[in-house]
Design a protein around this motif. Structure first.
Motif, PDB file in Angstrom:
ATOM      1  N   VAL A  90      19.998 -14.707   4.565  1.00 46.30           N
ATOM      2  CA  VAL A  90      20.543 -14.098   5.782  1.00 46.30           C
ATOM      3  C   VAL A  90      20.864 -15.178   6.812  1.00 46.30           C
ATOM      4  CG1 VAL A  90      20.001 -12.618   7.757  1.00 46.30           C
ATOM      5  CG2 VAL A  90      19.437 -11.867   5.448  1.00 46.30           C
ATOM      6  N   MET A  91      19.932 -16.114   7.012  1.00 45.91           N
ATOM      7  CA  MET A  91      20.157 -17.190   7.982  1.00 45.91           C
ATOM      8  C   MET A  91      21.345 -18.061   7.583  1.00 45.91           C
ATOM      9  SD  MET A  91      16.698 -18.817   9.572  1.00 45.91           S
ATOM     10  CE  MET A  91      17.661 -19.607  10.852  1.00 45.91           C
ATOM     11  N   THR A  92      21.415 -18.408   6.308  1.00 46.56           N
ATOM     12  CA  THR A  92      22.500 -19.270   5.832  1.00 46.56           C
ATOM     13  C   THR A  92      23.847 -18.587   5.998  1.00 46.56           C
ATOM     14  OG1 THR A  92      21.008 -20.304   4.224  1.00 46.56           O
ATOM     15  CG2 THR A  92      23.368 -20.578   3.858  1.00 46.56           C
ATOM     16  N   LEU A  93      23.936 -17.315   5.597  1.00 44.57           N
ATOM     17  CA  LEU A  93      25.187 -16.573   5.749  1.00 44.57           C
ATOM     18  C   LEU A  93      25.571 -16.462   7.220  1.00 44.57           C
ATOM     19  CD1 LEU A  93      27.509 -14.816   4.772  1.00 44.57           C
ATOM     20  CD2 LEU A  93      25.922 -12.886   4.601  1.00 44.57           C
ATOM     21  N   ASN A  94      24.597 -16.201   8.067  1.00 40.92           N
ATOM     22  CA  ASN A  94      24.850 -16.080   9.498  1.00 40.92           C
ATOM     23  C   ASN A  94      25.415 -17.382  10.065  1.00 40.92           C
ATOM     24  OD1 ASN A  94      24.404 -15.896  12.404  1.00 40.92           O
ATOM     25  ND2 ASN A  94      23.162 -14.102  11.948  1.00 40.92           N
ATOM     26  N   LEU A  95      24.800 -18.494   9.710  1.00 36.41           N
ATOM     27  CA  LEU A  95      25.242 -19.782  10.240  1.00 36.41           C
ATOM     28  C   LEU A  95      26.531 -20.257   9.580  1.00 36.41           C
ATOM     29  CD1 LEU A  95      21.737 -21.482  10.534  1.00 36.41           C
ATOM     30  CD2 LEU A  95      23.144 -20.553  12.383  1.00 36.41           C
ATOM     31  N   CYS A  96      26.838 -19.728   8.385  1.00 38.43           N
ATOM     32  CA  CYS A  96      28.152 -19.992   7.776  1.00 38.43           C
ATOM     33  C   CYS A  96      29.268 -19.444   8.671  1.00 38.43           C
ATOM     34  CB  CYS A  96      28.247 -19.339   6.393  1.00 38.43           C
ATOM     35  SG  CYS A  96      27.444 -20.254   5.071  1.00 38.43           S
ATOM     36  N   ILE A  97      29.018 -18.288   9.264  1.00 40.44           N
ATOM     37  CA  ILE A  97      30.002 -17.712  10.184  1.00 40.44           C
ATOM     38  C   ILE A  97      30.156 -18.612  11.405  1.00 40.44           C
ATOM     39  CG2 ILE A  97      30.562 -15.699  11.610  1.00 40.44           C
ATOM     40  CD1 ILE A  97      28.899 -13.998   9.662  1.00 40.44           C
ATOM     41  N   GLY A  98      29.033 -19.191  11.844  1.00 41.12           N
ATOM     42  CA  GLY A  98      29.049 -20.031  13.030  1.00 41.12           C
ATOM     43  C   GLY A  98      29.937 -21.253  12.906  1.00 41.12           C
ATOM     44  N   ILE A  99      29.996 -21.874  11.722  1.00 43.14           N
ATOM     45  CA  ILE A  99      30.803 -23.091  11.597  1.00 43.14           C
ATOM     46  C   ILE A  99      32.298 -22.775  11.522  1.00 43.14           C
ATOM     47  CG2 ILE A  99      28.932 -24.349  10.473  1.00 43.14           C
ATOM     48  CD1 ILE A  99      30.393 -24.088   7.853  1.00 43.14           C
ATOM     49  N   CYS A 100      32.624 -21.475  11.483  1.00 46.19           N
ATOM     50  CA  CYS A 100      34.038 -21.058  11.502  1.00 46.19           C
ATOM     51  C   CYS A 100      34.488 -20.597  12.879  1.00 46.19           C
ATOM     52  CB  CYS A 100      34.263 -19.898  10.514  1.00 46.19           C
ATOM     53  SG  CYS A 100      33.831 -20.260   8.825  1.00 46.19           S
ATOM     54  N   THR A 101      33.584 -20.636  13.862  1.00 44.38           N
ATOM     55  CA  THR A 101      33.891 -20.062  15.171  1.00 44.38           C
ATOM     56  C   THR A 101      33.956 -21.133  16.248  1.00 44.38           C
ATOM     57  OG1 THR A 101      31.529 -19.649  15.516  1.00 44.38           O
ATOM     58  CG2 THR A 101      32.830 -17.846  14.629  1.00 44.38           C
TER      59      THR A 101
END
Length: 433
Positions: free
Chosen positions: A365-376
């Motif tokens: 969950v944390m990894t997927l969440n932060l994956c979104i962060g590097i696209c924003t």
């Protein structure tokens, strides 16, 4: 307690706003907070000691090895072979090159272990091809940016290794296997959005490839994809640990690029080693500083104070997990994955343990969440690289990214509230309980 929280995070935010590099911002904020509890000499000594002892880990050796393996593959002609194979897999769908971009990022990102490397390598090849066939550059860049982090979920993943370290030894094998279904669902979700948009805009469908083309593309991609089989097969079967698997990955990629494909020579190796050393030093400096910060948080009881606060707000696990996800999404907009993982895992781990959440599930969950962060925006590393290789600006790419953000957020909610998406394969293949 309240003073320590405000000093630690307040000074960190101020330093970041002033443009101080994140590793130094973390280190300075940590030192300032230690000064609340002890003298200058003791504070400096403890911060240095925690940084050094935190990096003294056999598990962390996997990171420089995987970085080196990824750089060898970047230089060794791997990207084009995977892209050609991706064209065969996605060529008959509406917006063929967009699907090719997603599939290539899933394959190349999982092998290289770097979203930025994947965005640069795959996007650099795909952008001119898509422009030639009439694709809007902003749309092409959006597809590349949204799909390049898929490789951070599909193993081998240095991010999951860091998570294992900070949580005190969560099974790396279980984390690696747990990333497959969410990573594949992430890619499929992005392909559905890309396909719908491409069909509306009338983007071309590639002609049906001849059987000989399919065979050639599959043959060329077989050896690069064999790395995943070797690494994951060895870890799952217990032949070697994740660290030993990373060393095997370096040897395999070196033989592949140097001997089999002959895309690099012995003369190229010093430059590759230096590049890998520089990247490793940046990553490990952030890890060391973040470990020191996690120690001062533990020393001041900050994680448990935040845990008590969150658990006191509501006794509804759905609401608490939603609050954690929103907090991480906000954090991800201005902080890179590794320091965010190292800083906020100790904060939220007591909370999710109180909810009975499995640590492997929470790691995904944390990894997927932060994956979104590097696209924003404003500081998403994949966003900047994707815009650069796509020949467009951040202002132009944000609107095309919105439907992809929606799918990624929907997937995040699905993975958060349906644990079996993450835990099914570890239970099936590893007997994980």
């Amino acid at each position: 307690m309240t003073t320590a929280i405000f000093l630690l995070f307040g000074s960190f935010v101020v330093l970041m706003a002033l443009g101080v590099p994140i590793a130094f911002a973390i280190g300075l904020a940590t030192t300032a907070t230690f000064l609340l509890f002890m003298g200058v000499d003791q504070s400096l000594f403890i911060v240095a000691q925690q940084m050094a002892s935190g990096l003294d880990s056999f598990t962390l050796l996997a990171i420089p090895f995987f970085i080196l393996a990824g750089n060898i593959m970047n230089r060794g002609g791997i990207a084009m072979r995977l892209i050609n194979f991706a064209k065969v897999l996605g060529g008959r769908l509406p917006g063929a090159l967009a699907h090719c971009n997603v599939i290539a990022n899933m394959m190349f990102g999982s092998i290289s272990g770097s979203a930025v490397a994947s965005a640069a390598a795959v996007g650099g090849v795909m952008a001119p091809l898509q422009k030639k066939e009439g694709y809007d550059p902003a749309f092409s860049a959006a597809v590349n940016i949204a799909s390049c982090p898929t490789g951070l979920l599909i193993p081998p993943s240095a991010t999951l290794i860091v998570y294992s370290l900070i949580t005190g030894g969560t099974s790396i094998a279980a984390l690696f296997v747990a990333g497959y279904l969410p990573g594949i669902l992430m890619g499929l979700g992005l392909m559905i959005v890309a396909g719908v948009i491409a069909k509306r805009r009338g983007y071309p469908v590639a002609p049906r490839p001849a059987l000989s083309e399919v065979m050639v593309a599959a043959r060329d991609a077989a050896l690069p994809l064999g790395l995943i089989v070797i690494v994951m097969g060895g870890i799952i079967s217990g032949v070697f640990t994740a660290t030993e698997a990373s060393a095997a990955a370096v040897l395999y990629t070196l033989v592949l690029a140097l001997v089999w494909y002959r895309e690099i020579t012995i003369k190229d190796l010093p430059a590759i080693l230096i590049e890998s050393a520089v990247t490793t030093s940046v990553v490990l400096l952030m890890i060391g500083a973040s470990i020191a910060m996690s120690r001062v948080m533990a020393f001041g009881g900050i994680p448990f104070a935040i845990s008590d606060f969150l658990l006191g707000l509501s006794d509804n696990p759905i609401a608490i997990l939603l609050a954690i996800n929103v907090a991480l999404l906000v954090v991800g907009t201005f902080m890179d994955m590794t320091p965010a993982l190292l800083i906020f895992t100790p904060i939220f781990m007591p909370v999710v343990k109180g909810l009975g959440m499995d640590p492997v599930h929470f790691g995904i969950v944390m990894t997927l969440n932060l994956c979104i962060g590097i696209c924003t925006p404003p500081v998403g590393s994949a966003l900047f690289v994707g815009c650069s290789v796509g020949g467009t600006s951040i202002a132009k790419v944000i609107r095309p990214l919105l439907p992809f953000y929606a799918v990624l957020f929907g997937l995040l909610m699905l993975v958060t509230y349906v644990p079996d998406i993450s835990l099914f394969l570890p239970r099936l293949l590893l007997g994980y309980q």
